[in-house]
Design a protein around this motif. Structure first.
Motif, mmCIF file in Angstrom:
data_model
loop_
_atom_site.group_PDB
_atom_site.id
_atom_site.type_symbol
_atom_site.label_atom_id
_atom_site.label_comp_id
_atom_site.label_asym_id
_atom_site.label_seq_id
_atom_site.Cartn_x
_atom_site.Cartn_y
_atom_site.Cartn_z
ATOM 1 N N LYS A 161 44.410 -15.707 32.258
ATOM 2 C CA LYS A 161 43.631 -16.924 32.504
ATOM 3 C C LYS A 161 44.552 -18.127 32.727
ATOM 4 O O LYS A 161 44.161 -19.110 33.329
ATOM 5 N N ASP A 162 45.787 -18.042 32.221
ATOM 6 C CA ASP A 162 46.761 -19.115 32.380
ATOM 7 C C ASP A 162 47.461 -18.940 33.733
ATOM 8 O O ASP A 162 48.173 -17.958 33.943
ATOM 9 N N PRO A 163 47.282 -19.885 34.675
ATOM 10 C CA PRO A 163 47.866 -19.716 36.004
ATOM 11 C C PRO A 163 49.389 -19.668 36.010
ATOM 12 O O PRO A 163 49.982 -18.969 36.827
ATOM 13 N N GLN A 164 50.028 -20.376 35.089
ATOM 14 C CA GLN A 164 51.489 -20.356 35.029
ATOM 15 C C GLN A 164 51.979 -18.976 34.600
ATOM 16 O O GLN A 164 52.938 -18.438 35.161
ATOM 17 N N VAL A 165 51.304 -18.380 33.628
ATOM 18 C CA VAL A 165 51.645 -17.022 33.194
ATOM 19 C C VAL A 165 51.406 -16.038 34.336
ATOM 20 O O VAL A 165 52.213 -15.139 34.585
ATOM 21 N N ALA A 166 50.291 -16.203 35.052
ATOM 22 C CA ALA A 166 49.980 -15.312 36.173
ATOM 23 C C ALA A 166 51.066 -15.381 37.242
ATOM 24 O O ALA A 166 51.495 -14.348 37.774
ATOM 25 N N ALA A 167 51.542 -16.596 37.559
ATOM 26 C CA ALA A 167 52.606 -16.750 38.553
ATOM 27 C C ALA A 167 53.890 -16.067 38.087
ATOM 28 O O ALA A 167 54.572 -15.398 38.867
ATOM 29 N N LYS A 168 54.217 -16.204 36.800
ATOM 30 C CA LYS A 168 55.412 -15.548 36.262
ATOM 31 C C LYS A 168 55.272 -14.026 36.311
ATOM 32 O O LYS A 168 56.237 -13.313 36.594
ATOM 33 N N GLN A 169 54.065 -13.524 36.056
ATOM 34 C CA GLN A 169 53.837 -12.077 36.115
ATOM 35 C C GLN A 169 53.990 -11.562 37.544
ATOM 36 O O GLN A 169 54.565 -10.494 37.766
ATOM 37 N N LEU A 170 53.495 -12.322 38.510
ATOM 38 C CA LEU A 170 53.654 -11.916 39.916
ATOM 39 C C LEU A 170 55.126 -11.893 40.315
ATOM 40 O O LEU A 170 55.592 -10.949 40.960
ATOM 41 N N THR A 171 55.855 -12.923 39.912
ATOM 42 C CA THR A 171 57.281 -12.990 40.219
ATOM 43 C C THR A 171 58.035 -11.833 39.566
ATOM 44 O O THR A 171 58.870 -11.185 40.206
ATOM 45 N N ALA A 172 57.731 -11.555 38.307
ATOM 46 C CA ALA A 172 58.381 -10.454 37.593
ATOM 47 C C ALA A 172 58.077 -9.117 38.261
ATOM 48 O O ALA A 172 58.964 -8.259 38.396
#
Length: 193
Positions: A161-172
């Motif tokens: 639900k946290d967009p910053q976490v989601a972006a980090k997960q996509l990058t990872a």
């Protein structure tokens, strides 16, 4: 230009992209020979999403359970006639990726002074109505899209639900899949109306 945005957003966006290209070209001694692709998103009055891009940076919208690619990947083969009409050529040498004059793997970009006469820097623009069914928007560079498709990226982004976490997960995940290109990513979450 701000006033024009409210009456003709597409013209204002095109002018902004042109100004950006001119600024990059005028700062060549500081920035070098290279260039950049870009993707931008503007939400107007919480109801209209305007997305523009040049190059292979991409934006994907999840709305009503459907995935919409909001941008056009500017592959040199797609703009071959424009490139050739300007005296350039498209070649798959070196490697197996189409390149403008054998160098650049996109047909539109900011900067790239040595190829500017063959490239375009005008954006493709799409607009979409945003309502309570809009869930998320992903904006990312080609390092992400070279190793995952739109649906895969949305599935990963939906996990948080946290967009910053989601972006980090996509990058990872892109790194885990051994992406060899630059990876920049932003995720936007829409609140239910």
């Amino acid at each position: 230009m701000e006033e024009e945005f409210w009456t003709q957003p597409d013209r204002a966006i095109i002018k902004a992209y042109d100004k950006t290209d001119q600024a990059i070209l005028s700062h060549r001694p500081d920035l070098g020979q290279g260039g950049s692709t870009a993707v931008t998103a503007i939400l107007v009055n919480g109801s209209q999403l305007w997305v523009a891009n040049i190059g292979d940076s991409r934006s994907v919208l999840l709305k009503g359970g459907d995935v919409f690619q909001m941008t056009t990947d500017h592959d040199p083969n797609a703009d071959r006639s424009s490139i050739e009409n300007k005296g350039g050529f498209v070649s798959n040498m070196p490697g197996d990726v189409p390149r403008v004059n054998g160098q650049l793997a996109v047909a539109r970009a900011f900067g790239d002074r040595n190829l500017k006469s063959h490239l375009r820097s005008d954006p493709d623009i799409q607009v979409k109505e945003i309502d309570h069914t809009a869930e998320l928007l992903i904006l990312a560079s080609d390092g992400l899209w070279k190793v995952m498709n739109n649906n895969e990226a949305v599935e990963i982004a939906k996990r948080s639900k946290d967009p910053q976490v989601a972006a980090k997960q996509l990058t990872a995940e892109a790194l885990k899949r051994e992406s060899k290109d630059d990876i920049s990513c932003i995720v936007v979450r829409f609140k239910a109306q």
